[in-house]
Design an enzyme around this catalytic site. Structure first.
Site, PDB file in Angstrom:
ATOM      1  N   SER A   1     -41.017 107.255  23.872  1.00 27.53           N
ATOM      2  CA  SER A   1     -41.198 107.283  22.410  1.00 27.53           C
ATOM      3  C   SER A   1     -41.262 105.847  21.903  1.00 27.53           C
ATOM      4  O   SER A   1     -40.890 104.914  22.625  1.00 27.53           O
ATOM      5  CB  SER A   1     -39.990 107.997  21.796  1.00 27.53           C
ATOM      6  OG  SER A   1     -39.912 107.785  20.402  1.00 27.53           O
TER       7      SER A   1
ATOM      8  N   TYR B   1     -31.361 110.531  19.633  1.00 27.68           N
ATOM      9  CA  TYR B   1     -32.750 110.516  20.111  1.00 27.68           C
ATOM     10  C   TYR B   1     -33.108 109.117  20.612  1.00 27.68           C
ATOM     11  O   TYR B   1     -33.697 108.958  21.697  1.00 27.68           O
ATOM     12  CB  TYR B   1     -33.681 110.954  18.966  1.00 27.68           C
ATOM     13  CG  TYR B   1     -35.124 111.108  19.367  1.00 27.68           C
ATOM     14  CD1 TYR B   1     -35.577 112.287  19.944  1.00 27.68           C
ATOM     15  CD2 TYR B   1     -36.041 110.078  19.156  1.00 27.68           C
ATOM     16  CE1 TYR B   1     -36.911 112.444  20.301  1.00 27.68           C
ATOM     17  CE2 TYR B   1     -37.369 110.230  19.512  1.00 27.68           C
ATOM     18  CZ  TYR B   1     -37.809 111.410  20.090  1.00 27.68           C
ATOM     19  OH  TYR B   1     -39.122 111.549  20.449  1.00 27.68           O
TER      20      TYR B   1
HETATM   21  P1  NAD Z   1     -42.367 120.109  19.871  1.00 26.89           P
HETATM   22  O1  NAD Z   1     -41.092 120.423  19.164  1.00 26.89           O
HETATM   23  O2  NAD Z   1     -43.670 120.473  19.223  1.00 26.89           O
HETATM   24  O3  NAD Z   1     -42.364 120.711  21.345  1.00 26.89           O
HETATM   25  C1  NAD Z   1     -41.228 120.572  22.164  1.00 26.89           C
HETATM   26  C2  NAD Z   1     -41.375 121.402  23.424  1.00 26.89           C
HETATM   27  O4  NAD Z   1     -40.121 121.348  24.122  1.00 26.89           O
HETATM   28  C3  NAD Z   1     -41.670 122.853  23.141  1.00 26.89           C
HETATM   29  O5  NAD Z   1     -42.557 123.355  24.098  1.00 26.89           O
HETATM   30  C4  NAD Z   1     -40.309 123.509  23.291  1.00 26.89           C
HETATM   31  O6  NAD Z   1     -40.371 124.855  23.668  1.00 26.89           O
HETATM   32  C5  NAD Z   1     -39.698 122.675  24.395  1.00 26.89           C
HETATM   33  N1  NAD Z   1     -38.246 122.777  24.391  1.00 26.89           N
HETATM   34  C6  NAD Z   1     -37.388 122.625  23.335  1.00 26.89           C
HETATM   35  N2  NAD Z   1     -36.130 122.889  23.711  1.00 26.89           N
HETATM   36  C7  NAD Z   1     -36.190 123.234  25.030  1.00 26.89           C
HETATM   37  C8  NAD Z   1     -35.226 123.623  25.999  1.00 26.89           C
HETATM   38  N3  NAD Z   1     -33.922 123.752  25.691  1.00 26.89           N
HETATM   39  N4  NAD Z   1     -35.646 123.902  27.247  1.00 26.89           N
HETATM   40  C9  NAD Z   1     -36.967 123.807  27.573  1.00 26.89           C
HETATM   41  N5  NAD Z   1     -37.908 123.440  26.718  1.00 26.89           N
HETATM   42  C10 NAD Z   1     -37.529 123.154  25.454  1.00 26.89           C
HETATM   43  O7  NAD Z   1     -42.301 118.552  20.152  1.00 26.89           O
HETATM   44  P2  NAD Z   1     -43.412 117.473  20.558  1.00 26.89           P
HETATM   45  O8  NAD Z   1     -43.638 116.593  19.378  1.00 26.89           O
HETATM   46  O9  NAD Z   1     -44.559 118.105  21.215  1.00 26.89           O
HETATM   47  O10 NAD Z   1     -42.562 116.606  21.585  1.00 26.89           O
HETATM   48  C11 NAD Z   1     -42.760 116.625  22.987  1.00 26.89           C
HETATM   49  C12 NAD Z   1     -42.128 115.385  23.581  1.00 26.89           C
HETATM   50  O11 NAD Z   1     -42.763 114.236  23.035  1.00 26.89           O
HETATM   51  C13 NAD Z   1     -40.638 115.236  23.290  1.00 26.89           C
HETATM   52  O12 NAD Z   1     -39.994 114.677  24.413  1.00 26.89           O
HETATM   53  C14 NAD Z   1     -40.628 114.260  22.146  1.00 26.89           C
HETATM   54  O13 NAD Z   1     -39.418 113.558  22.069  1.00 26.89           O
HETATM   55  C15 NAD Z   1     -41.782 113.363  22.518  1.00 26.89           C
HETATM   56  N6  NAD Z   1     -42.353 112.594  21.419  1.00 26.89           N
HETATM   57  C16 NAD Z   1     -42.923 113.171  20.338  1.00 26.89           C
HETATM   58  C17 NAD Z   1     -43.460 112.369  19.344  1.00 26.89           C
HETATM   59  C18 NAD Z   1     -44.119 112.936  18.138  1.00 26.89           C
HETATM   60  O14 NAD Z   1     -44.492 112.148  17.253  1.00 26.89           O
HETATM   61  N7  NAD Z   1     -44.334 114.226  18.011  1.00 26.89           N
HETATM   62  C19 NAD Z   1     -43.417 110.989  19.464  1.00 26.89           C
HETATM   63  C20 NAD Z   1     -42.826 110.425  20.583  1.00 26.89           C
HETATM   64  C21 NAD Z   1     -42.306 111.234  21.569  1.00 26.89           C
END
Ligand code: NAD
Length: 257
Positions: free
Chosen positions: A149, A162
């Protein structure tokens, strides 16, 4: 085949099996589909329904096998690698994508939230990486891609757990790479910038924060999940065999602004 085709074949994932956690939606779903479009068979693992991503991966000509498991649970997540291996016999690519974010001012942050975030964002990544890593070490090849991130580099606001979890991911990526790069396993991370997913809905709904964030992104827009497809395919493919321990920002220029 012309020289262009020869080079492009290094990006192909035909015959590879990729395990993507949190493949049901958001970034994980886009990356799973990107990997499928590059030819990989996909195993999705997570707590949510994967019907839609399965259909999309199959439409791209790939197979999709879903494993429902709460990766916050040490026992359940241990079963994931085992089941993936029983189903496919091998894991070539592991994308540690599942993650959660919980927001509160640091002074009011509960230990419960702290533990929940660290458990999924860091502990699960370590456990899945080492379990898959043992299998990859035996085969002498593999690609592990952790989802970091901007908060692997910066402090953020009101998300202390986080930030700690994603700094840990940056460190873990380098630590595993140092041990495994010489044994055929590349360990890298992708650090997405501010991307449009459920994870960032609260931020995008906050007019003031949204305007500030957008004005600070040189590309002039939030990222889309699709923006990760090329980077994840590159890091999963033979085209990146000499890239390890790297954290690739996919952020529209945010970090250098
Ligand atoms: P999201 O909330 O849309 O998706 C998260 C995914 O993780 C989903 O498929 C959910 O089912 C799964 N998940 C949640 N809890 C879980 C558990 N207990 N066991 C198994 N799976 C679980 O989030 P996203 O934005 O797609 O984020 C995905 C990754 O990218 C994360 O690690 C997040 O920290 C990282 N990220 C996101 C952003 C952003 O701007 N969206 C930026 C940097 C990093």
């Amino acid at each position: 085949m012309g020289s262009g085709g020869l080079l492009l074949s290094r990006f192909s994932l035909k015959g590879k099996t990729a395990l993507v956690t949190g493949a049901s939606r958001g970034l994980g779903r886009a990356m799973a589909i990107g990997l499928a479009e590059a030819g990989a068979d996909i195993i999705g693992a997570g707590i949510s329904d994967m019907t839609e991503v399965k259909a999309e991966a199959e439409k791209a000509g790939s197979t999709f096998y879903g494993i429902r498991a709460d990766l916050s649970d040490r026992v359940q997540r241990s079963g994931v690698i085992q089941r993936a291996l029983e189903e496919k016999g091998k894991i070539d690519i592991l994308v540690n994508n599942s993650g959660i974010i919980r927001r509160a001012p640091a002074a009011e942050y509960s230990m419960e939230d702290w533990r929940a975030v660290l458990e999924l964002n860091t502990d699960a990544v370590f456990q899945l990486s080492t379990e898959a890593g043992r299998h990859m070490l035996e085969r002498g090849s593999g690609k592990i891609i952790n989802i970091a991130s901007m908060l692997s580099f910066q402090g953020g606001l009101r998300v202390p757990a986080y930030t700690a979890s994603k700094h840990a991911i940056a460190g873990l990526t380098k630590a595993l790479s140092n041990e495994w790069a010489g044994k055929g396993i590349c360990v890298n991370a992708i650090a997405p910038g501010y991307m449009e997913t459920d994870n960032t809905e609260a931020l995008r709904m906050d007019e003031e924060r949204n305007a500030f964030i957008q004005s600070r992104i040189p590309a002039g827009r939030w990222g889309l999940p699709e923006d990760l497809k090329g980077p994840v395919v590159f890091l999963s493919s033979d085209a990146s065999n000499y890239v390890s321990g790297h954290i690739l920002a996919v952020d529209g220029g945010w970090l250098n602004f």
